[in-house]
Design an enzyme around this catalytic site. Sequence first.
Site, PDB file in Angstrom:
ATOM      1  N   HIS A 137       0.819  -1.205   0.000  1.00 15.05           N
ATOM      2  CA  HIS A 137       0.000   0.000   0.000  1.00 15.05           C
ATOM      3  C   HIS A 137       0.860   1.264   0.000  1.00 15.05           C
ATOM      4  O   HIS A 137       1.986   1.268   0.464  1.00 15.05           O
ATOM      5  CB  HIS A 137      -1.041   0.003   1.131  1.00 15.05           C
ATOM      6  CG  HIS A 137      -0.525   0.229   2.512  1.00 15.05           C
ATOM      7  ND1 HIS A 137      -1.279  -0.050   3.630  1.00 15.05           N
ATOM      8  CD2 HIS A 137       0.653   0.710   2.987  1.00 15.05           C
ATOM      9  CE1 HIS A 137      -0.584   0.265   4.712  1.00 15.05           C
ATOM     10  NE2 HIS A 137       0.588   0.721   4.348  1.00 15.05           N
ATOM     11  N   GLU A 142      -4.986   0.926  -0.459  1.00 12.24           N
ATOM     12  CA  GLU A 142      -4.809  -0.505  -0.232  1.00 12.24           C
ATOM     13  C   GLU A 142      -4.989  -1.312  -1.529  1.00 12.24           C
ATOM     14  O   GLU A 142      -5.549  -0.794  -2.507  1.00 12.24           O
ATOM     15  CB  GLU A 142      -5.860  -0.974   0.786  1.00 12.24           C
ATOM     16  CG  GLU A 142      -5.727  -0.333   2.174  1.00 12.24           C
ATOM     17  CD  GLU A 142      -4.738  -1.070   3.071  1.00 12.24           C
ATOM     18  OE1 GLU A 142      -3.608  -1.339   2.645  1.00 12.24           O
ATOM     19  OE2 GLU A 142      -5.118  -1.382   4.210  1.00 12.24           O
TER      20      GLU A 142
HETATM   21  P1  PGA Z   1       6.264   1.609   8.455  1.00 14.24           P
HETATM   22  O1  PGA Z   1       4.872   1.640   7.695  1.00 14.24           O
HETATM   23  O2  PGA Z   1       7.078   2.739   7.913  1.00 14.24           O
HETATM   24  O3  PGA Z   1       5.931   1.848   9.897  1.00 14.24           O
HETATM   25  O4  PGA Z   1       6.875   0.288   8.153  1.00 14.24           O
HETATM   26  C1  PGA Z   1       4.852   1.610   6.323  1.00 14.24           C
HETATM   27  C2  PGA Z   1       3.453   1.533   5.813  1.00 14.24           C
HETATM   28  O5  PGA Z   1       2.695   0.653   6.252  1.00 14.24           O
HETATM   29  O6  PGA Z   1       3.104   2.334   4.929  1.00 14.24           O
END
Ligand code: PGA
Length: 239
Positions: A137, A142
């Site tokens: 995503h 999504e």
């Molecule tokens: P994260 O999240 O940087 O905390 O890994 C990334 C995301 O789910 O877009």
Amino acid sequence: MNLKKFDSESELVDRIVSTIKQVIKNKPDAVLCFACGETPRPVMNRLVELRNAGVVDFSRVRLLGLDEWIGVDRSTNGSCAQMLYDDFFTPMRFREDQISIFNGLSECLNNEISRMNQIVSELGIDFVLLGIGLNGHIGLNEPNFNPKRNANIVDLSEITQKVMTKYFDKSVHISKGITLGFKQLLKAKKIILMATGERKSEIVKEVVESEPSITIPATLLKERKDVLFMVDKEAGKMV
Ligand code: PGA
């Protein structure tokens, strides 16, 4: 999309920070959009150091938040607003008039969508730093999303609902999010997609090897040849 692998997270962060410096040098009132979460935090920390050293004048930039969980706002630890303020906006001493983010607790989410769409259409986005979810995503766009939409409300996938618990210090029941849409993100003048750490290595491989498809939202960034997909050694170990 251009894949760039770095030997360390620190080199990757340096490169992103120099890009941001250049964007602001060319346009002191640039509009910068940031994902929240773990990935962009080291970039934010480095920008705070620059600000404190007085190396770059951030007084005229505008900041846009990429997304938010519906049902929380800045007062909840783990909301995107809380992370953006604590990691970045407060230590950077940005003024409120520089900041535009979604309020996930608004009683009228359609107004939130219109407000953010209006800001993006008036100002444009000069630079956006995106992270990538384990399901590919982008923001909260999504899998099986509609890439032709501007800001919108989304149903969170199962994997996102599982992963998001890491941000919160208490249990939350959140099944929807609000996000800038792919259509407006793809129009940003400069786009960097950032991934660090081994846990992102599989999705990095999938994005690199797959044809553009709504089933892996990040692959649609391939529509733009100038998008930089910057990964550290761990995230890039399978490509
Ligand atoms: P994260 O999240 O940087 O905390 O890994 C990334 C995301 O789910 O877009």
